[in-house]
Design a protein around this motif. Sequence first.
Motif, PDB file in Angstrom:
ATOM      1  N   TYR A   6       0.837  -1.207   0.000  1.00  0.00           N
ATOM      2  CA  TYR A   6       0.000   0.000   0.000  1.00  0.00           C
ATOM      3  C   TYR A   6       0.869   1.253   0.000  1.00  0.00           C
ATOM      4  N   GLY A   7       0.346   2.317  -0.544  1.00  0.00           N
ATOM      5  CA  GLY A   7       1.079   3.589  -0.479  1.00  0.00           C
ATOM      6  C   GLY A   7       0.259   4.707  -1.091  1.00  0.00           C
ATOM      7  N   PHE A  53       1.749   6.954  -3.273  1.00  0.00           N
ATOM      8  CA  PHE A  53       2.303   7.023  -4.635  1.00  0.00           C
ATOM      9  C   PHE A  53       2.027   8.375  -5.288  1.00  0.00           C
ATOM     10  N   HIS A  97       7.866   8.183  -8.142  1.00  0.00           N
ATOM     11  CA  HIS A  97       9.313   8.347  -8.322  1.00  0.00           C
ATOM     12  C   HIS A  97      10.024   7.008  -8.302  1.00  0.00           C
ATOM     13  N   GLY A 141      11.918   5.588  -6.142  1.00  0.00           N
ATOM     14  CA  GLY A 141      11.766   4.799  -4.914  1.00  0.00           C
ATOM     15  C   GLY A 141      10.521   3.923  -4.984  1.00  0.00           C
ATOM     16  N   HIS A 142       9.446   4.461  -5.512  1.00  0.00           N
ATOM     17  CA  HIS A 142       8.204   3.694  -5.651  1.00  0.00           C
ATOM     18  C   HIS A 142       8.410   2.547  -6.630  1.00  0.00           C
ATOM     19  N   LEU A 163      10.470  -0.207  -5.165  1.00  0.00           N
ATOM     20  CA  LEU A 163       9.725  -0.951  -4.147  1.00  0.00           C
ATOM     21  C   LEU A 163       8.766  -1.937  -4.813  1.00  0.00           C
ATOM     22  N   ARG A 220      10.572  -5.002  -6.314  1.00  0.00           N
ATOM     23  CA  ARG A 220      10.987  -5.997  -5.305  1.00  0.00           C
ATOM     24  C   ARG A 220       9.772  -6.677  -4.684  1.00  0.00           C
ATOM     25  N   ASP A 229      10.546   2.192   6.234  1.00  0.00           N
ATOM     26  CA  ASP A 229      10.204   3.369   7.041  1.00  0.00           C
ATOM     27  C   ASP A 229       9.005   3.026   7.930  1.00  0.00           C
ATOM     28  N   TRP A 230       8.339   1.919   7.641  1.00  0.00           N
ATOM     29  CA  TRP A 230       7.183   1.463   8.427  1.00  0.00           C
ATOM     30  C   TRP A 230       7.540   0.278   9.337  1.00  0.00           C
ATOM     31  N   PRO A 288      13.994  -2.543   2.254  1.00  0.00           N
ATOM     32  CA  PRO A 288      14.765  -1.306   2.454  1.00  0.00           C
ATOM     33  C   PRO A 288      14.258  -0.196   1.531  1.00  0.00           C
ATOM     34  N   ARG A 289      14.096   0.977   2.117  1.00  0.00           N
ATOM     35  CA  ARG A 289      13.621   2.132   1.362  1.00  0.00           C
ATOM     36  C   ARG A 289      14.759   2.671   0.502  1.00  0.00           C
ATOM     37  N   VAL A 342      15.184   9.870  -2.112  1.00  0.00           N
ATOM     38  CA  VAL A 342      14.044  10.363  -2.887  1.00  0.00           C
ATOM     39  C   VAL A 342      12.753  10.146  -2.112  1.00  0.00           C
ATOM     40  N   SER A 381       7.515  13.771  -0.539  1.00  0.00           N
ATOM     41  CA  SER A 381       7.497  15.042   0.199  1.00  0.00           C
ATOM     42  C   SER A 381       8.496  16.014  -0.405  1.00  0.00           C
ATOM     43  N   ARG A 426       7.259  17.282  -3.757  1.00  0.00           N
ATOM     44  CA  ARG A 426       6.186  18.247  -3.546  1.00  0.00           C
ATOM     45  C   ARG A 426       6.735  19.554  -3.000  1.00  0.00           C
TER      46      ARG A 426
HETATM   47  N1  CTP Z   1       9.246   4.026  -0.734  1.00  0.00           N
HETATM   48  C1  CTP Z   1      10.536   3.524  -0.909  1.00  0.00           C
HETATM   49  N2  CTP Z   1      11.577   4.379  -1.147  1.00  0.00           N
HETATM   50  C2  CTP Z   1      11.366   5.705  -1.217  1.00  0.00           C
HETATM   51  C3  CTP Z   1      10.064   6.241  -1.040  1.00  0.00           C
HETATM   52  C4  CTP Z   1       9.015   5.360  -0.799  1.00  0.00           C
HETATM   53  O1  CTP Z   1      10.752   2.319  -0.853  1.00  0.00           O
HETATM   54  N3  CTP Z   1      12.393   6.511  -1.426  1.00  0.00           N
HETATM   55  C5  CTP Z   1       8.162   3.105  -0.451  1.00  0.00           C
HETATM   56  C6  CTP Z   1       7.503   3.372   0.898  1.00  0.00           C
HETATM   57  O2  CTP Z   1       8.244   2.758   1.937  1.00  0.00           O
HETATM   58  C7  CTP Z   1       6.148   2.726   0.710  1.00  0.00           C
HETATM   59  C8  CTP Z   1       5.876   2.965  -0.777  1.00  0.00           C
HETATM   60  O3  CTP Z   1       7.125   3.292  -1.388  1.00  0.00           O
HETATM   61  O4  CTP Z   1       6.229   1.330   0.931  1.00  0.00           O
HETATM   62  C9  CTP Z   1       4.878   4.069  -0.982  1.00  0.00           C
HETATM   63  O5  CTP Z   1       5.356   5.196  -0.310  1.00  0.00           O
HETATM   64  P1  CTP Z   1       4.631   6.575  -0.178  1.00  0.00           P
HETATM   65  O6  CTP Z   1       4.311   6.822   1.238  1.00  0.00           O
HETATM   66  O7  CTP Z   1       3.578   6.680  -1.162  1.00  0.00           O
HETATM   67  O8  CTP Z   1       5.830   7.555  -0.683  1.00  0.00           O
HETATM   68  P2  CTP Z   1       6.888   8.456   0.041  1.00  0.00           P
HETATM   69  O9  CTP Z   1       7.825   8.934  -1.022  1.00  0.00           O
HETATM   70  O10 CTP Z   1       7.480   7.760   1.217  1.00  0.00           O
HETATM   71  O11 CTP Z   1       5.989   9.627   0.492  1.00  0.00           O
HETATM   72  P3  CTP Z   1       6.294  10.768   1.531  1.00  0.00           P
HETATM   73  O12 CTP Z   1       7.524  11.453   1.098  1.00  0.00           O
HETATM   74  O13 CTP Z   1       5.073  11.631   1.456  1.00  0.00           O
HETATM   75  O14 CTP Z   1       6.445  10.086   2.857  1.00  0.00           O
END
Ligand code: CTP
Length: 428
Positions: free
Chosen positions: A7-8, A10, A14, A16-17, A20, A23, A95-96, A113-114, A118, A121, A124
């Motif tokens: 869940y996210g 999104f 980017h 990072g998404h 994730l 994987r 991060d969770w 791992p995040r 990137v 936030s 934005r």
């Molecule tokens: N995620 C990730 N690496 C990043 C950013 C996000 O692996 N650099 C993962 C988050 O851990 C989550 C999923 O992507 O499992 C969706 O994250 P989301 O909360 O939508 O994005 P964030 O970029 O973390 O948003 P924010 O900056 O608002 O916290």
Amino acid sequence: MRKVITYGTFDCLHEGHRRLLERAKALGDWLIVGVTSDDYDRTRGKINAAQPLMERVEAVKGLGLADEILVEEYEGQKIDDIRRLGVDVFTVGNDWEGKFDYLREWCEVVYLPRTEGVSSSEIRGAQRGVRLGLFGMAGLADKFRREAAWVNGMGIGWQCGEGEAGVERLAEKCDAVYVASHPRRHAADVRAALKAGMHVLCESPVALSGKEFRELAALAEAKGLVLMDAIKTAYSTAYNRMLLVVKSGKIGRVVSVDATCTSLMPPWKDASELATRWNSRQAWAPTGLLAVFHLLGTHWDRVRRKSFFAEGADDFDLFTKYDFEYGNAVASVKVGKGVKSEGELVVSGTDGYIYVPAPWWKTDYFEERHEDPGLNRRYFYQLDGEGIRAELVAFARTVAMGRGCGNVTQMESAAIAELTGKADGAER
Ligand code: CTP
């Protein structure tokens, strides 16, 4: 088949998404992605996603990694989804870490791992940061400071009281300001803030005459700045759903609107002490009047106003009642700082009525009532931060997009300024 779910939000999709999701997909054979809805996001603090839900869903779809996409709308939905869809693995970024261990009762939980460096936030923030200054009454400013912390892309630049410095000083550190000085000073403070180049969110009434408001609105427009009237009720979810229920014709044609807002103030010694306080019209009329304007518009035929004043204070009304006549409707607004009454809102229509119990201006609940009780309906909605949070989001959006995303039009603000000004002069 091994099913994986994640869940996210999104927002601003980017790298990072993408990594994730890649994987996550590799953990099984079928990937389900839950995209959080705008309303649900609100309840967990991720307010002000830059993109609406449908755009975020499309972006996830566009990556071609998800086999199935669903929308996350309520607390506890993860458990429902996992059981209903027969999910084997739940995964999310680290991060969770630890936050979703409770799901182990139903499936495997994997924290990935995040990706460093990137985040939505940051993207934005780069797109539209607002450094907000807070000017005026500490009580109100403190509330706004707390609520601003929930709004993505908004930071507090400086907070100062009306006695400490002129509002223009805030321009050194801020590009926008929330004005909560005494209503007598609003117009002057708003003018100074606009001249100093700041966008303005001002507690209502912004001015004490319609003419003065229109001058300020013209100044803002000429300078390419936003001037928004701060009435938090306009951003409460229940209030907005109530307007939609009425507009969709559920109670027939609206014939009468009756709004009451009162709060008893502490005792006062003399008129000079009262001069520092907000009178009944300033404190309450903007909220009551806005409901009338939202439901019946600002083109009334006649409005009468009757006020009762404190002894020796000829502009401090302890109670005021407004009576409106429209083509085929009427309205009344009762406001008081020295009189207490039931703070309810009733919208009477030809097929039924809406009842919003006290205090209607910060309610999370209203009822649609009919002659046949079988048709009655009750509506419940979450109210976060008395509406201030959503108000700040609307302000940030208006600043970013350069066009009105607020729920109070300039016509409405001008009418509010006209009717909250000096007690005489409102007769038309
Ligand atoms: N995620 C990730 N690496 C990043 C950013 C996000 O692996 N650099 C993962 C988050 O851990 C989550 C999923 O992507 O499992 C969706 O994250 P989301 O909360 O939508 O994005 P964030 O970029 O973390 O948003 P924010 O900056 O608002 O916290």
